[in-house]
Structure formats: structure tokens, C-alpha cells
Design a protein around this motif. Structure first.
Motif, short mmCIF file in Angstrom:
data_model
loop_
_atom_site.label_atom_id
_atom_site.label_comp_id
_atom_site.label_asym_id
_atom_site.label_seq_id
_atom_site.Cartn_x
_atom_site.Cartn_y
_atom_site.Cartn_z
N ALA A 45 0.82 -1.22 0.00
CA ALA A 45 0.00 0.00 0.00
C ALA A 45 0.85 1.26 0.00
O ALA A 45 0.36 2.34 -0.35
CB ALA A 45 -0.91 0.00 1.23
N VAL A 68 -6.82 -0.19 2.57
CA VAL A 68 -5.53 -0.64 3.08
C VAL A 68 -5.77 -1.65 4.21
O VAL A 68 -6.49 -1.35 5.17
CB VAL A 68 -4.71 0.58 3.58
CG1 VAL A 68 -3.43 0.12 4.26
CG2 VAL A 68 -4.41 1.51 2.40
N ALA A 141 -2.62 -2.83 0.21
CA ALA A 141 -3.78 -2.22 -0.45
C ALA A 141 -4.44 -3.32 -1.27
O ALA A 141 -3.77 -4.02 -2.02
CB ALA A 141 -3.33 -1.10 -1.38
#
Ligand code: AMP
Ligand code: MG
Length: 348
Positions: A45, A68, A141
Motif C-alpha cells: 500500500a 488498506v 492495499a
């Protein structure tokens, strides 16, 4: 690209495999992995270049931010502040199927947040997901691991169908327990606001905050030029290849209406019917698939996306679906069904 596919034994999770997939994430690659909501397509992420690959592999619109995923509640470095009420939700429902929106810190690249100043964060309860995040040594993510617009995958076979050849690694595990994406709650406003309904229902959240409400755009057809707070809400979603139409109302009237439409179109259209265990024998024609028992909405939620996907394989011209009461988990189920139908609903 060659995609490595490994199916884990959930009763004896191979740490070597988790470590191998964790290294792929650490080195900027993409890994599809199971979570309790739906399968996710993960990248580091905090790495802009890695996150860009997610948008490309899925064909995801650039303005649709990513959630996330974290392995613990220590999220201070990722956000500007954690309001007390968010802490309460985190201590009650994390790990679990709920994403909280915060003002983001500079650590989160704007590609991850799709240019927003906020970021959605979730701590999944899936043990495989959390061990992968730990092995990667970075927050992951991850949007749903499907080609954008298609129903989200809740089984590894669906990830393979959509993403094999496009990403480095597919990690298989069990079928997603919940089967519907996380509830999203905006914690940057007062009172808190639900941007996407999920398995943590408004009824459950009102035990923490009486005033929490559902964004009025959640259950309505997006208008042109609509700028929702959760950008993903404006896109057609969860859609099988054939059009879906929902028949909503008293169950006997629903059955009669569905049979009437099927009979009117007999001979020129192949019709799929999304039914339930209680009603599936009441449709003499059409291809009938049951979502499960109406009294067990958890089962209906778990089966929904794979049932929608199953119609693609048999190539029907139209899918007719029964509806569910918009209460408890039924609210999230109806939200996904209505979106898959592009809000084509006939009331009886
Ligand atoms: P998916 O990961 O495919 O389930 O999609 C994630 C959903 O979360 C989309 O509808 C996004 O618009 C929404 N989302 C993610 N981050 C944010 C954010 N910072 N603010 C509002 N909505 C968000
Ligand atoms: Mg998605």
C-alpha cells in the motif's frame, strides 16, 4: 506473465507459502489472497508503482481508492488521527468485515487513495490474510480480486478465472465466510456515516453511536455527474454478463410474477432465476439457482456473488431475482443485488 497458484490447507497453513507470497508483495508484485469478505488483490500500500499495477490488472477506474489492510490496530503512522469513536469500533469489530475512513498521513501515496486526503483501513479476521500482511512487512492495499465490474470473487477459482496471467501470485484458501465486501464507515465526520453496507450492520453500529446514519446515495441509482463520498459507488458493480431484474414484494406475488415473465418469453429467451430454498421448486421453467435458506441470510450473503457468476457460464439472456427484506444483513445483500441489476426493480 506466469501466475503461481498455491492452494493452502486452512487447517495447516504452510508458512513457507505465506512467506513466498509476502516477498512478492514486498518486492512490488501483486498477490490475490483470501479474506473473510471476498478475495483481495494485494500490493504494498505504501509503494505507488506497485499500487498502479492493481488498477491496471483489474481495469479499475483511477478515481476509485483502495482499502488498506493491516494486521493489527497500530495504525497511527497511516492516519492523521484516530477519533475515540473509531477506537471503540476497532476494539469491538476488528479484526472483522468493517473498513474505517480516516484522514491519511503522507505515508499513504495518493495513488492508493485515488487522490483523496482520506484512506480506508481494515484489519481482516482471516488468518491467512493477516499472516500475509505480517510476512510482507507492510500494509496491503487490496480491492476485490476481480476484473472491475464483475461480481467479487469468494472462491479461488473465480480469482483464477479473472486474474490468471495478469498477476504474480494467487493464494487460495477457504471460500470467503461472509461473501460480501466490508461495511465502510466514514470516521472523518460527525456523526459517523456508512458509505457501504456490509456484515457489520447499522443496527450493530448504533449500539456504539446512536446517530450513525447511512449515506442517502447508498441505495439509489447514481445520477449523472454524481460525486459520491465513496467513489466506487457510482460504478456499475457486481454485474454478470446478462442483465439482472429484481422482483420485489410479497413472496407469492414474486413467484407469480417471475413465472409470468418466464412464460411470456418462452421460446425466444433463456432465463435464469435466482431463488431460495423455500421457493426453488415453484418455478417450473427457466434455470433455477438457490441462494440458500431465506431464514439464514448469512448463507444467502456467502453464495450471492458466485451464484451471479454462475450464470455467465450458462449464458442466459435475462436473470430474474427474488428480493430480501432490507434489514440487518438483508440491507447489504439488497445493496449488492440492486447494483448488479443496475437498479432494475419491479415491485409487485
Ligand atoms: P473494493 O475494494 O473493490 O471493495 O472497493 C473499495 C470501496 O471502498 C470503493 O467503493 C471505494 O470507493 C471505497 N473507498 C476506499 N477508500 C475510500 C476513501 N478514502 N473514502 C471513501 N471511500 C473509499
Ligand atoms: Mg470491488
Amino acid at each position: 506473465m506466469d501466475t503461481k497458484i498455491v492452494i493452502l490447507d486452512v487447517n495447516n497453513i504452510a508458512q513457507d507459502t505465506i512467506n513466498e507470497a509476502g516477498i512478492v508483495i514486498k518486492e512490488g508484485g501483486l498477490v490475490a489472497f483470501p479474506t473473510e469478505t471476498v478475495y483481495g488483490l494485494g500490493a504494498n500500500a505504501l509503494d505507488k508503482t506497485a499500487v498502479e499495477k492493481i488498477f491496471k490488472a483489474k481495469g479499475r477506474p483511477q478515481d476509485n481508492p483502495l482499502i488498506v489492510h493491516v494486521a493489527n490496530r497500530n495504525i497511527e503512522t497511516l492516519v492523521k488521527e484516530v477519533p475515540d469513536i473509531a477506537r471503540e469500533i476497532m476494539s469491538k469489530y476488528w479484526p472483522g468485515p468493517i473498513t474505517l475512513i480516516f484522514n491519511k498521513s503522507d505515508l499513504i501515496p495518493s495513488t492508493t487513495s485515488a487522490g483523496l486526503d482520506t484512506v480506508g483501513i481494515r484489519m481482516p479476521s482471516s488468518v491467512i490474510a493477516r499472516r500475509l500482511i505480517e510476512a510482507a512487512g507492510t500494509p496491503i492495499a487490496a480491492p476485490s480480486a476481480n476484473i472491475s465490474g464483475r461480481p467479487s470473487p469468494t472462491e479461488v477459482e473465480s480469482c483464477i478465472e479473472d486474474l490468471s496471467g495478469k498477476i504474480e501470485y494467487i493464494l487460495g484458501g477457504e471460500k470467503s465466510q461472509i461473501g460480501i465486501e466490508s461495511t465502510i464507515v466514514d470516521c472523518t465526520c460527525t456523526p459517523l456515516c456508512i458509505l457501504r453496507p456490509g456484515a457489520i450492520t447499522i443496527e450493530m453500529l448504533r449500539e456504539i453511536d446512536d446517530n450513525i446514519y447511512i449515506d442517502k446515495n447508498v441505495m439509489s441509482k447514481p445520477k449523472k455527474d454524481f460525486k459520491p463520498k465513496a467513489p466506487g459507488m457510482k460504478y456499475r458493480h457486481y454485474a454478470p454478463k446478462s442483465p439482472v431484474k429484481i422482483i420485489c414484494g410479497d413472496i407469492e406475488k414474486t413467484i407469480a410474477k417471475i413465472n409470468e415473465i418466464v412464460q411470456t418469453n418462452m421460446g425466444n429467451k433463456k432465463i435464469g432465476i435466482i431463488a431460495t430454498d423455500e421457493t426453488k421448486d415453484k418455478y417450473p421453467f427457466g434455470t433455477v439457482v438457490s441462494l440458500g435458506n431465506r431464514k439464514q441470510l448469512e448463507t444467502v450473503g456467502r453464495n450471492l456473488f458466485e451464484v451471479l457468476r454462475s450464470f455467465d457460464a450458462i449464458d442466459v439472456d435475462l436473470i430474474l431475482s427474488e428480493a430480501f427484506e432490507e434489514k440487518g444483513l438483508g440491507y447489504a445483500i439488497m445493496n449488492r443485488l440492486k447494483k448488479s441489476a443496475g437498479f432494475d426493480i419491479t415491485y409487485v
